[in-house]
Motif scaffolding. Structure first.
Motif, PDB file in Angstrom:
ATOM      1  N   VAL A 277       8.165 -29.983 -11.301  1.00  0.00           N
ATOM      2  CA  VAL A 277       6.848 -30.621 -11.224  1.00  0.00           C
ATOM      3  C   VAL A 277       5.791 -29.569 -10.924  1.00  0.00           C
ATOM      4  O   VAL A 277       6.025 -28.638 -10.143  1.00  0.00           O
ATOM      5  CB  VAL A 277       6.810 -31.755 -10.170  1.00  0.00           C
TER       6      VAL A 277
ATOM      7  N   VAL B 238       1.411 -29.490 -10.313  1.00  0.00           N
ATOM      8  CA  VAL B 238       0.138 -30.193 -10.197  1.00  0.00           C
ATOM      9  C   VAL B 238      -0.988 -29.171 -10.217  1.00  0.00           C
ATOM     10  O   VAL B 238      -0.930 -28.156  -9.506  1.00  0.00           O
ATOM     11  CB  VAL B 238       0.072 -31.007  -8.889  1.00  0.00           C
TER      12      VAL B 238
ATOM     13  N   ASP C 217      -4.589 -29.238  -9.029  1.00  0.00           N
ATOM     14  CA  ASP C 217      -5.442 -30.059  -8.170  1.00  0.00           C
ATOM     15  C   ASP C 217      -6.886 -29.572  -8.292  1.00  0.00           C
ATOM     16  O   ASP C 217      -7.144 -28.370  -8.267  1.00  0.00           O
ATOM     17  CB  ASP C 217      -4.948 -29.929  -6.724  1.00  0.00           C
TER      18      ASP C 217
ATOM     19  N   ALA D 151       0.681 -28.462 -18.467  1.00  0.00           N
ATOM     20  CA  ALA D 151      -0.396 -28.966 -17.617  1.00  0.00           C
ATOM     21  C   ALA D 151      -1.701 -28.219 -17.873  1.00  0.00           C
ATOM     22  O   ALA D 151      -2.778 -28.819 -17.902  1.00  0.00           O
ATOM     23  CB  ALA D 151      -0.005 -28.865 -16.142  1.00  0.00           C
TER      24      ALA D 151
ATOM     25  N   ILE E 146      -0.903 -33.295 -14.067  1.00  0.00           N
ATOM     26  CA  ILE E 146       0.478 -33.142 -13.612  1.00  0.00           C
ATOM     27  C   ILE E 146       1.425 -33.094 -14.805  1.00  0.00           C
ATOM     28  O   ILE E 146       1.253 -33.808 -15.788  1.00  0.00           O
ATOM     29  CB  ILE E 146       0.853 -34.297 -12.645  1.00  0.00           C
TER      30      ILE E 146
ATOM     31  N   LEU F  28       7.536 -38.120  -9.121  1.00  0.00           N
ATOM     32  CA  LEU F  28       6.081 -38.280  -9.202  1.00  0.00           C
ATOM     33  C   LEU F  28       5.528 -38.949  -7.948  1.00  0.00           C
ATOM     34  O   LEU F  28       4.501 -38.531  -7.409  1.00  0.00           O
ATOM     35  CB  LEU F  28       5.709 -39.092 -10.437  1.00  0.00           C
TER      36      LEU F  28
ATOM     37  N   THR G 121       5.566 -36.539  -5.062  1.00  0.00           N
ATOM     38  CA  THR G 121       4.580 -35.481  -5.310  1.00  0.00           C
ATOM     39  C   THR G 121       3.171 -35.975  -5.024  1.00  0.00           C
ATOM     40  O   THR G 121       2.386 -35.318  -4.323  1.00  0.00           O
ATOM     41  CB  THR G 121       4.694 -35.005  -6.765  1.00  0.00           C
TER      42      THR G 121
END
Length: 428
Positions: A96, A98, A100, A269, A391, A416, A419
């Protein structure tokens, strides 16, 4: 070894749009059919609009970096604010990443967060890469040809992109997501699509990442090669490649077990993040892509109303990301506990949440696994502060069966959820 992987294509019966109790949680084939195959939820306020959802932080905040600070040339990834072990999930839990978002003064800024240094691990993206096929094709198409009434032959562009994401018919688009995405990939060409990850755009710094494949047995063939916009009296001819010299077989000499479209959570991503910030970060816009083409990807304006009034990525099949976000919100705000998915999302955000997503999934005989990939851009304008992030995540389980694809999907939903829950509890 011959690859006989199969993409998620058929949609089955749908669950009621309510939060499941622990006793009701679907598993395996039931999860595959009823959660991964479900139509998406829509926010109470679903109108198309450019996103402006990032929370504001102080201009001297060192937790986020702007593009001006990181640059966009080779090596930009290491100049970012990043923590490749931020999330405690193990490699066995999945991958995973992300991105942000935050607003620092007049600029958008970012931090990159991953688990177990999996951000640069190669995996097969399955249908999540269809976003790249569309975007690459549209960057080569005139800016006037991504309108609500644009026709590709006799089919609306808005219906094509909606059908890609929903796996349902929309207007004259028949729901054959693989064939439509195959057509977009043929328009763009694999050399160009691969170059977008490298010196033509992303400079991702990992030469193994490539887009050399296709989807399904054959491409969509429009009535003719003309794209038309009747309201603007514009037309242009675009001939899709039948034999693309840049295409490679699934198990080409340099492809390995991850096939001919290997990507990473970081590459996937970052590709979507740059599209989501098209209006806000001009320095990282995809060259040649128009504002209208980006809006078409996310909302499909002008689509035929066959898919619950959702178009584009808003129509993305699966309740998986909605369930994960809603459960994370319920954990963060106990007042939301026990509410339905729809009520949780709408109450927490005043009905202004956005989840744009593309699911990829299938059982792989090549790897002897069942896999699910999620690629999403999420905006949560919460009452106590907004959160915006892009994500990418991937999970797999042993043995290649449709039932195990469902197990991998449930595993991904849990990844998910954990996370997003951690992200919501961390300070900006």
């Amino acid at each position: 070894m011959k690859n006989t992987t199969k993409c998620l294509m058929s949609l089955c019966a749908f669950l009621p749009l309510v939060a499941c109790t622990a006793e009701q949680e679907p598993e395996g084939l039931t999860y595959y059919e009823q959660i991964m195959g479900a139509p998406p939820l829509l926010p109470a306020q679903p109108e198309p609009r450019w996103q402006a959802c990032a929370p504001t932080v102080a201009a001297d905040n060192e937790n986020y970096a702007t593009v001006a600070e990181t640059g966009t040339g080779e090596g930009w990834v290491e100049q970012t604010v990043h923590d490749w072990t931020f999330f405690p999930a193990s490699v066995e839990d999945g991958k995973v990443l992300v991105i942000d978002y935050a607003q620092k003064g007049d600029e958008l800024a970012f931090r990159y967060l991953a688990n177990a240094r999996t951000h640069d691990d190669l995996y097969e993206p399955w249908s999540s890469s269809k976003v790249m096929a569309y975007a690459g094709a549209m960057s080569l198409v005139s800016a006037n040809l991504a309108q609500p009434d644009t026709l590709v032959g006799d089919v609306k562009l808005a219906d094509l992109i909606t059908s890609v994401h929903s796996y349902e018919s929309s207007g004259l688009a028949d729901g054959n997501s693989n064939a439509i995405a195959y057509y977009f990939a043929n328009l763009a060409g694999r050399d160009y699509l691969t170059a977008l990850f490298h010196d033509a755009w992303l400079n991702i710094g990992q030469p193994e990442v490539k887009f050399r494949g296709a989807y399904g047995p054959s491409a969509f063939v429009p009535e003719d090669n003309y794209w038309r916009t009747p309201s603007r009296f514009v037309s242009a001819q675009f001939v899709a490649r039948d034999n693309d010299p840049g295409a490679l077989t699934y198990r080409c000499e340099d492809c390995g077990l991850t096939g001919n479209k290997p990507m990473t959570t970081l590459a996937s991503a970052e590709f979507l993040k740059r599209l989501a910030t098209h209006k806000r970060v001009p320095e990282t816009r995809l060259p040649g892509v128009s504002d209208d083409a980006v809006m078409m990807l996310f909302y499909g304006p002008g689509h035929s109303e066959n898919v619950a009034n959702a178009g584009g990525m808003m129509a993305g099949a699966s309740l998986m990301p909605h369930r994960a976000v809603a459960k994370a919100l319920q954990a963060q705000y106990p007042i939301l506990a026990g509410r339905s998915l729809q009520d949780t999302l709408d109450t927490a955000t005043g009905g202004n949440w956005r989840i744009f997503h593309k699911l990829g999934a299938g059982p792989s005989e090549t790897r002897g696994t069942s896999e699910v990939v999620a690629l999403a851009h999420i905006c949560l304008p919460l009452h106590d502060g907004t959160r915006e992030f892009t994500i990418a995540a991937q999970t797999s389980v042993d043995d290649n069966t449709e039932a195990n694809v469902g197990h991998a999907g449930a595993k991904l939903e849990d990844l998910l959820r954990r996370t997003i829950q951690q992200l919501l509890t961390t300070r900006l």
